[in-house]
Enzyme design. Structure first.
Site, mmCIF file in Angstrom:
data_model
loop_
_atom_site.group_PDB
_atom_site.id
_atom_site.type_symbol
_atom_site.label_atom_id
_atom_site.label_comp_id
_atom_site.label_asym_id
_atom_site.label_seq_id
_atom_site.Cartn_x
_atom_site.Cartn_y
_atom_site.Cartn_z
ATOM 1 N N ASP A 1 0.677 -1.164 -0.164
ATOM 2 C CA ASP A 1 0.363 0.013 0.088
ATOM 3 C C ASP A 1 0.887 1.327 -0.337
ATOM 4 O O ASP A 1 0.557 1.784 -0.725
ATOM 5 C CB ASP A 1 -0.742 -0.045 1.229
ATOM 6 C CG ASP A 1 -1.628 -1.316 1.815
ATOM 7 O OD1 ASP A 1 -2.561 -1.334 0.771
ATOM 8 O OD2 ASP A 1 -1.652 -2.081 2.059
ATOM 9 N N GLN B 1 13.316 2.063 -2.301
ATOM 10 C CA GLN B 1 12.689 1.529 -4.224
ATOM 11 C C GLN B 1 13.898 1.940 -5.011
ATOM 12 O O GLN B 1 13.162 0.467 -6.546
ATOM 13 C CB GLN B 1 11.381 3.121 -3.708
ATOM 14 C CG GLN B 1 10.442 2.464 -3.241
ATOM 15 C CD GLN B 1 8.912 3.002 -3.125
ATOM 16 O OE1 GLN B 1 8.995 4.128 -4.240
ATOM 17 N NE2 GLN B 1 7.690 2.276 -3.305
ATOM 18 N N ARG C 1 5.963 -9.965 -5.854
ATOM 19 C CA ARG C 1 4.612 -10.517 -4.652
ATOM 20 C C ARG C 1 3.752 -8.864 -5.099
ATOM 21 O O ARG C 1 4.380 -7.672 -5.117
ATOM 22 C CB ARG C 1 5.271 -10.476 -3.292
ATOM 23 C CG ARG C 1 5.499 -9.712 -2.613
ATOM 24 C CD ARG C 1 5.538 -10.142 -1.325
ATOM 25 N NE ARG C 1 5.685 -9.445 -0.646
ATOM 26 C CZ ARG C 1 5.770 -9.263 0.850
ATOM 27 N NH1 ARG C 1 6.342 -10.198 1.002
ATOM 28 N NH2 ARG C 1 5.359 -8.049 1.684
ATOM 29 N N GLY C 2 2.320 -9.725 -5.018
ATOM 30 C CA GLY C 2 1.802 -7.850 -4.218
ATOM 31 C C GLY C 2 1.188 -7.456 -5.788
ATOM 32 O O GLY C 2 1.039 -7.751 -6.915
ATOM 33 N N GLU C 3 1.716 -5.745 -5.489
ATOM 34 C CA GLU C 3 1.374 -5.100 -6.897
ATOM 35 C C GLU C 3 2.616 -3.794 -7.378
ATOM 36 O O GLU C 3 3.250 -4.199 -8.290
ATOM 37 C CB GLU C 3 0.181 -4.601 -6.196
ATOM 38 C CG GLU C 3 -0.236 -3.265 -7.865
ATOM 39 C CD GLU C 3 -1.575 -2.125 -7.211
ATOM 40 O OE1 GLU C 3 -2.634 -3.164 -6.552
ATOM 41 O OE2 GLU C 3 -1.761 -1.096 -7.837
ATOM 42 N N SER D 1 5.854 -4.113 -6.373
ATOM 43 C CA SER D 1 7.347 -5.349 -6.722
ATOM 44 C C SER D 1 7.009 -5.888 -8.190
ATOM 45 O O SER D 1 7.825 -5.885 -8.996
ATOM 46 C CB SER D 1 8.088 -6.008 -5.902
ATOM 47 O OG SER D 1 6.814 -7.325 -5.337
#
Length: 373
Positions: free
Chosen positions: A19, A252, A268-270, A272
């Protein structure tokens, strides 16, 4: 086009990194590329500090040109911005809603998905039940009919310069205190807890190819890796052909460099996931885990779209589905490794093709300007 200059972004941190990772990239790109004044409200600054590494836990502070505000029950709101970005349906506080007017542009930026329904829902709006203000729904995505992907305008130029420079790459490896040989296969590993990490590492350890695996320390690390527990930053495990390094959680910018320099990236997720696409290197994506394997719908929608022209699509589907259902598919993994050069070329082509679309921040600015006019 008249661009509104005062924007507020609200961020609730659910899984620590995804997030705030997305919200911080969006805030930076709006500020740097569109000269927008941003206030970023964050409900957990201690978690945010993993990415915003110099930030401290105080009510308000300037940070790289953006005003970061601790969002809790004591937060005092004095005025609503021209544009209010609610991220991932986190909800706006009642005190803030009371300052808004019908002229306030209110947009909910939702999660990224390649599912077909996204194009139909992107740009729709509804009335807020208590205030009757209009709330617009903005969906990131992979087609021109969606809200696009977060991407700095110079991202690929910076990537290409790094990947073309042996000295920049050597300096990066030195910064990680890792000695790498030219023949080593390098893999970054960032995953959710359910991923079959040990099976993957055991497979690499038993192979013929010398492999370096780089695993940033995070809250989803397995309790045991190759029989070792309580792993810490700086740990190094050597087993057969495998050398595993535990890295600190990277900024980042450094995480981008890690993706650019490795041969294969597990993400994973969004956040990366998108950065792996633009890294142009083969990657295995693990979507956010959901009950009843609902996340596989999201996974397969992406695989069908991104790899639709690849002759290795069946292998890619087998490998991704196994990785996302707590299984390791040894045969698919070996086929993946045997075709790494072809996968690299394909990923580079797809990465380049997606950059033909306008980036998310630019599309969002135009979307909000249109709503205001």
């Amino acid at each position: 086009m008249h661009i509104q200059k005062k924007w507020d972004i609200f961020c609730k941190i659910v899984d620590n990194f995804g997030d705030i990772g997305v919200c911080w990239r969006l805030a930076k790109q709006l500020h740097q590329a569109h000269d927008v004044h941003i206030k970023l409200f964050v409900d957990d600054l201690s978690a945010a500090a993993n990415i915003l590494t110099d930030i401290v836990d105080r009510p308000e502070q300037p940070f790289q040109g953006i005003t970061v505000i601790r969002w809790d029950a004591n937060t005092a709101f004095d005025v609503a911005a021209d544009v209010v970005i609610e991220t991932f349906a986190c909800g706006l506080p009642a005190a803030y809603l009371s300052l808004m007017s019908k002229q306030t542009v209110w947009v909910n930026v939702d999660y990224l998905s390649a599912e077909s329904w996204v194009t139909a829902f992107h740009g729709l709006h509804g009335k807020h039940r208590e205030t009757a203000f209009t709330r617009h729904f903005y969906f990131p995505g992979f087609s021109d009919k969606t809200g696009g992907l977060l991407r700095e305008k110079d991202l690929l130029a910076n990537r290409d310069a790094f990947q073309a420079s042996a000295s920049l790459q050597e300096a990066f490896w030195r910064s990680l205190t890792i000695a790498k040989h030219a023949t080593d296969l390098t893999i970054s590993l960032f995953h959710y807890r359910q991923a079959p990490v040990d099976a993957l590492l055991q497979s690499l350890a038993g192979g013929q190819q010398s492999v370096i695996v780089l695993m940033p320390l995070n809250q989803h690390m397995p309790t045991s890796v190759l029989g070792y527990t309580a792993l810490a930053v700086g740990d190094c495990i050597t087993l057969g052909a495998l050398t595993l390094h535990v890295l600190p959680f990277l900024t980042q910018d450094d995480y981008d460099r890690l993706l650019w320099v490795c041969d294969i990236n597990f993400v994973r997720g969004e956040d990366s996931w998108v950065r792996a696409i633009f890294a142009g290197k083969p990657f295995i994506w693990q979507p956010y885990w959901q009950e009843d394997n609902a996340h596989l719908l999201k996974l397969n929608a992406f695989l069908s779209s991104f790899y639709r022209y690849s002759t290795l699509q069946q292998t890619l589907v087998q490998l991704h589905e196994a990785w996302s259902t707590e299984r390791f598919h040894a045969e698919a993994w070996q086929h993946y490794l045997n075709n790494l050069s072809a996968l690299t070329r394909y990923t580079q082509q797809q990465s380049q093709a997606i950059t033909q679309q306008e980036d998310l921040a630019s599309k969002l600015v135009a979307f909000c300007a249109y709503l205001a006019n």
